[in-house]
Design a protein around this motif. Structure first.
Motif, PDB file in Angstrom:
ATOM      1  N   ALA A 179       9.096   6.171  -0.908  1.00 13.90           N
ATOM      2  CA  ALA A 179       8.603   4.916  -1.488  1.00 13.90           C
ATOM      3  C   ALA A 179       9.518   3.748  -1.171  1.00 13.90           C
ATOM      4  CB  ALA A 179       8.450   5.067  -3.002  1.00 13.90           C
ATOM      5  N   VAL A 180      10.813   4.014  -1.011  1.00 15.93           N
ATOM      6  CA  VAL A 180      11.750   2.920  -0.743  1.00 15.93           C
ATOM      7  C   VAL A 180      11.467   2.263   0.610  1.00 15.93           C
ATOM      8  CG1 VAL A 180      13.528   4.328   0.377  1.00 15.93           C
ATOM      9  CG2 VAL A 180      14.178   2.273  -0.869  1.00 15.93           C
ATOM     10  N   TYR A 181      10.839   2.995   1.536  1.00 16.07           N
ATOM     11  CA  TYR A 181      10.503   2.396   2.822  1.00 16.07           C
ATOM     12  C   TYR A 181       9.526   1.235   2.648  1.00 16.07           C
ATOM     13  CZ  TYR A 181      12.840   6.209   5.255  1.00 16.07           C
ATOM     14  OH  TYR A 181      13.771   7.092   5.714  1.00 16.07           O
ATOM     15  N   GLY A 182       8.631   1.350   1.670  1.00 15.91           N
ATOM     16  CA  GLY A 182       7.709   0.248   1.408  1.00 15.91           C
ATOM     17  C   GLY A 182       8.439  -0.996   0.957  1.00 15.91           C
ATOM     18  N   ILE A 183       9.463  -0.820   0.107  1.00 12.33           N
ATOM     19  CA  ILE A 183      10.242  -1.960  -0.384  1.00 12.33           C
ATOM     20  C   ILE A 183      11.060  -2.569   0.753  1.00 12.33           C
ATOM     21  CG2 ILE A 183      12.092  -2.632  -1.956  1.00 12.33           C
ATOM     22  CD1 ILE A 183      11.087  -0.529  -3.898  1.00 12.33           C
ATOM     23  N   ILE A 184      11.707  -1.712   1.549  1.00 10.02           N
ATOM     24  CA  ILE A 184      12.490  -2.208   2.687  1.00 10.02           C
ATOM     25  C   ILE A 184      11.583  -2.930   3.677  1.00 10.02           C
ATOM     26  CG2 ILE A 184      13.918  -1.507   4.642  1.00 10.02           C
ATOM     27  CD1 ILE A 184      14.885   0.849   2.919  1.00 10.02           C
ATOM     28  N   LEU A 185      10.411  -2.353   3.934  1.00  7.40           N
ATOM     29  CA  LEU A 185       9.462  -2.955   4.865  1.00  7.40           C
ATOM     30  C   LEU A 185       8.976  -4.311   4.356  1.00  7.40           C
ATOM     31  CD1 LEU A 185       8.353  -1.874   7.548  1.00  7.40           C
ATOM     32  CD2 LEU A 185       6.306  -1.120   6.318  1.00  7.40           C
ATOM     33  N   ALA A 186       8.756  -4.408   3.040  1.00  5.75           N
ATOM     34  CA  ALA A 186       8.314  -5.678   2.461  1.00  5.75           C
ATOM     35  C   ALA A 186       9.380  -6.758   2.626  1.00  5.75           C
ATOM     36  CB  ALA A 186       7.986  -5.483   0.981  1.00  5.75           C
ATOM     37  N   GLY A 187      10.637  -6.402   2.340  1.00  5.71           N
ATOM     38  CA  GLY A 187      11.717  -7.370   2.475  1.00  5.71           C
ATOM     39  C   GLY A 187      11.943  -7.802   3.911  1.00  5.71           C
ATOM     40  N   TRP A 188      11.884  -6.832   4.849  1.00  5.07           N
ATOM     41  CA  TRP A 188      12.125  -7.154   6.265  1.00  5.07           C
ATOM     42  C   TRP A 188      10.987  -7.990   6.841  1.00  5.07           C
ATOM     43  CZ3 TRP A 188       9.091  -5.252  10.381  1.00  5.07           C
ATOM     44  CH2 TRP A 188       9.563  -5.591  11.657  1.00  5.07           C
ATOM     45  N   SER A 189       9.743  -7.602   6.563  1.00  2.34           N
ATOM     46  CA  SER A 189       8.603  -8.293   7.167  1.00  2.34           C
ATOM     47  C   SER A 189       8.372  -9.677   6.562  1.00  2.34           C
ATOM     48  CB  SER A 189       7.332  -7.450   7.012  1.00  2.34           C
ATOM     49  OG  SER A 189       7.015  -7.264   5.644  1.00  2.34           O
ATOM     50  N   VAL A 234       0.840  -1.200   0.000  1.00  2.00           N
ATOM     51  CA  VAL A 234       0.000   0.000   0.000  1.00  2.00           C
ATOM     52  C   VAL A 234       0.872   1.245   0.000  1.00  2.00           C
ATOM     53  CG1 VAL A 234      -1.771   1.269   1.281  1.00  2.00           C
ATOM     54  CG2 VAL A 234      -1.842  -1.230   1.182  1.00  2.00           C
ATOM     55  N   LEU A 235       1.946   1.217   0.771  1.00  3.41           N
ATOM     56  CA  LEU A 235       2.866   2.343   0.870  1.00  3.41           C
ATOM     57  C   LEU A 235       3.531   2.625  -0.472  1.00  3.41           C
ATOM     58  CD1 LEU A 235       3.778   4.186   3.207  1.00  3.41           C
ATOM     59  CD2 LEU A 235       5.754   2.694   3.495  1.00  3.41           C
ATOM     60  N   VAL A 236       3.964   1.573  -1.163  1.00  2.99           N
ATOM     61  CA  VAL A 236       4.615   1.745  -2.467  1.00  2.99           C
ATOM     62  C   VAL A 236       3.657   2.365  -3.473  1.00  2.99           C
ATOM     63  CG1 VAL A 236       5.587   0.490  -4.439  1.00  2.99           C
ATOM     64  CG2 VAL A 236       6.306  -0.084  -2.120  1.00  2.99           C
ATOM     65  N   PHE A 237       2.432   1.851  -3.523  1.00  6.42           N
ATOM     66  CA  PHE A 237       1.448   2.356  -4.490  1.00  6.42           C
ATOM     67  C   PHE A 237       1.019   3.781  -4.149  1.00  6.42           C
ATOM     68  CE2 PHE A 237      -2.968   2.970  -5.853  1.00  6.42           C
ATOM     69  CZ  PHE A 237      -2.836   2.749  -7.214  1.00  6.42           C
ATOM     70  N   PHE A 238       0.740   4.040  -2.875  1.00 13.55           N
ATOM     71  CA  PHE A 238       0.217   5.345  -2.479  1.00 13.55           C
ATOM     72  C   PHE A 238       1.245   6.449  -2.691  1.00 13.55           C
ATOM     73  CE2 PHE A 238      -0.666   8.612   0.773  1.00 13.55           C
ATOM     74  CZ  PHE A 238      -1.945   8.966   0.374  1.00 13.55           C
ATOM     75  N   THR A 239       2.502   6.210  -2.324  1.00 13.97           N
ATOM     76  CA  THR A 239       3.526   7.249  -2.493  1.00 13.97           C
ATOM     77  C   THR A 239       3.756   7.558  -3.970  1.00 13.97           C
ATOM     78  OG1 THR A 239       5.218   5.511  -2.322  1.00 13.97           O
ATOM     79  CG2 THR A 239       4.748   6.801  -0.347  1.00 13.97           C
ATOM     80  N   ALA A 240       3.680   6.524  -4.831  1.00 17.78           N
ATOM     81  CA  ALA A 240       3.827   6.772  -6.272  1.00 17.78           C
ATOM     82  C   ALA A 240       2.677   7.626  -6.786  1.00 17.78           C
ATOM     83  CB  ALA A 240       3.888   5.441  -7.022  1.00 17.78           C
TER      84      ALA A 240
END
Length: 428
Positions: free
Chosen positions: A136-146, A89-95
């Protein structure tokens, strides 16, 4: 607030929300058709509704239905489920919100009131864009970590390192532009590019900053994780990277976010370097003064463009082997009729503009519509460049990625700032 004010707010928000989403379908279609053309194959041509394939667009609808009804599961080893769901959601919304500050036409003046053609008319537009894209990169980092998956974590780490390496050259390239434009307001930047250098050269950013445009576009490719910079996914190395554990519409949100980011980055490149909504040699006031001659020229050009476009449809929408009553030919004939009906409708509108002398407000609305069409056309061409590069260049090695960012782009961007500053001071 008057009814006109409310209507303009609704139209601006609708444009800012729906245009990037609509471009997802166009971007995916362009990706598949472009890949098919470059690889000498047909591309999507099977999915149809009552025999109509819409040139491959129906495949997008089929994929959307597939993703919606696919099993949505979260693996048992994933502990932080909230962050796992939040990431796409974070990746899509920030874009999506990054597009809110990009002007798609010049200021519209109706009834003595001025309406800025931006979804969110902020004076700090370029800073908003940088903040959203960096977030937006926080969404990617969050996805990889979680995900609690080694490939997912590697994808997130790669994305973080990539953003750090390319955000700096991108920001420095923008600094060079700001030295020239003297403002961070994107509307002012687009308006600046409506001027002429030496009386005949459009003062577009690509003319004023030839090195800056190269640095910015390369960094934009890296920011959007597009090939040859798709290290966060790296199918041949880390399977799928940060989204390896995602399925159904959670994966779909990452997929949609990539294409929204591609469109938004194309729109900001166009705004900063290719005149934005500006039509070469036709500034807003010039178009307002010569609206009727412009309408006559468009009336003459539209049938010619439609003729060549329909011929292209007729040539390409045909089976590659002899078929009796070829369904693709029947489909093409329907599309050709639709194109001519639309062209006739536009011709009628232009004829009305020529014959009936419209009010000043009517002329300005006509000019704004032309500028919106110019902006969308430029953004579409830039999206095609993304597709072109993806299916032309292979993925770099990771050390080559970092070397390009730190040892080549960063020094080039610093040199560009010094040269630009020296020239601006010398000419001031």
């Amino acid at each position: 607030m008057s009814q006109l004010d409310i209507l303009m707010v609704v139209l601006r928000v609708a444009f800012g929300a729906f245009i990037p989403i609509c471009f997802i379908a166009i971007g995916v279609w362009m990706e598949r058709r472009g890949a098919g053309f470059i690889q000498d194959r047909l591309g999507p041509n099977r999915c149809n509704i009552f025999g109509f394939r819409a040139g491959g667009l129906v495949q997008n609808l089929a994929d959307g239905v597939k993703l919606i009804f696919k099993e949505d599961m979260i693996a048992g080893h994933i502990q932080h489920k909230f962050y796992f769901v939040l990431a796409p959601v974070l990746v899509f919304f920030t874009a999506l919100v990054s597009f809110a500050v990009i002007p798609f036409a010049d200021t519209l003046i109706l009834g003595g009131k001025s309406y800025i053609m931006q979804t969110v008319p902020l004076d700090i537009g370029i800073l908003w864009f940088l903040a959203c894209t960096g977030f937006a990169v926080y969404g990617i980092i969050l996805a990889g970590w979680s995900s609690h998956n080694k490939y997912g974590i590697l994808g997130g780490l790669r994305s973080a390192a990539q953003v750090i390496a390319y955000e700096i050259p991108m920001g420095l390239a923008i600094v060079s532009l700001l030295v020239v434009y003297g403002t961070v307001n994107l509307s002012e930047i687009a308006r600046f590019q409506g001027q002429l250098l030496f009386g005949f050269i459009p003062m577009w950013g690509v003319i004023l900053q030839p090195l800056g445009v190269v640095i910015f576009i390369v960094a934009a490719f890296a920011e959007t994780n597009r090939t040859p910079f798709d290290f966060a996914e790296g199918e041949s190395e880390i399977v799928a990277g940060f989204h390896i554990e995602y399925s159904s519409m959670k994966f779909g949100m990452f997929f949609l976010g990539e294409y929204v980011a591609m469109f938004v980055s194309s729109a900001i490149i166009v705004t900063l370097f290719f005149g934005g909504y500006q039509i070469p040699w036709l500034a807003t006031e010039t178009m307002v003064a010569y609206a009727q001659p412009i309408a006559i020229v468009l009336m003459l050009l539209l049938p010619v463009i439609t003729y060549y476009f329909t011929n292209w449809i007729r040539k390409n929408n045909v089976s590659h082997y002899n078929r009796q009553n070829d369904p693709l030919v029947r489909e093409a004939n329907v599309y050709i009729k639709i194109c001519w009906i639309l062209a006739a409708a536009v011709e009628l509108i232009l004829l009305t503009l020529v014959v009936i002398n419209p009010s000043a407000d009517g002329v300005r609305i006509f000019v704004v519509l032309l500028q919106m069409a110019s902006f969308l056309l430029k953004a579409t061409i830039m999206c095609f460049v993304y597709v072109w590069v993806r299916w032309t260049l292979p993925r770099f090695r990771y050390d080559q990625l970092q070397k390009l960012g730190w040892q080549i782009l960063l020094p080039m961007s610093l040199v560009n700032i010094f040269i630009t500053s020296a020239v601006v001071v010398a000419l001031s």
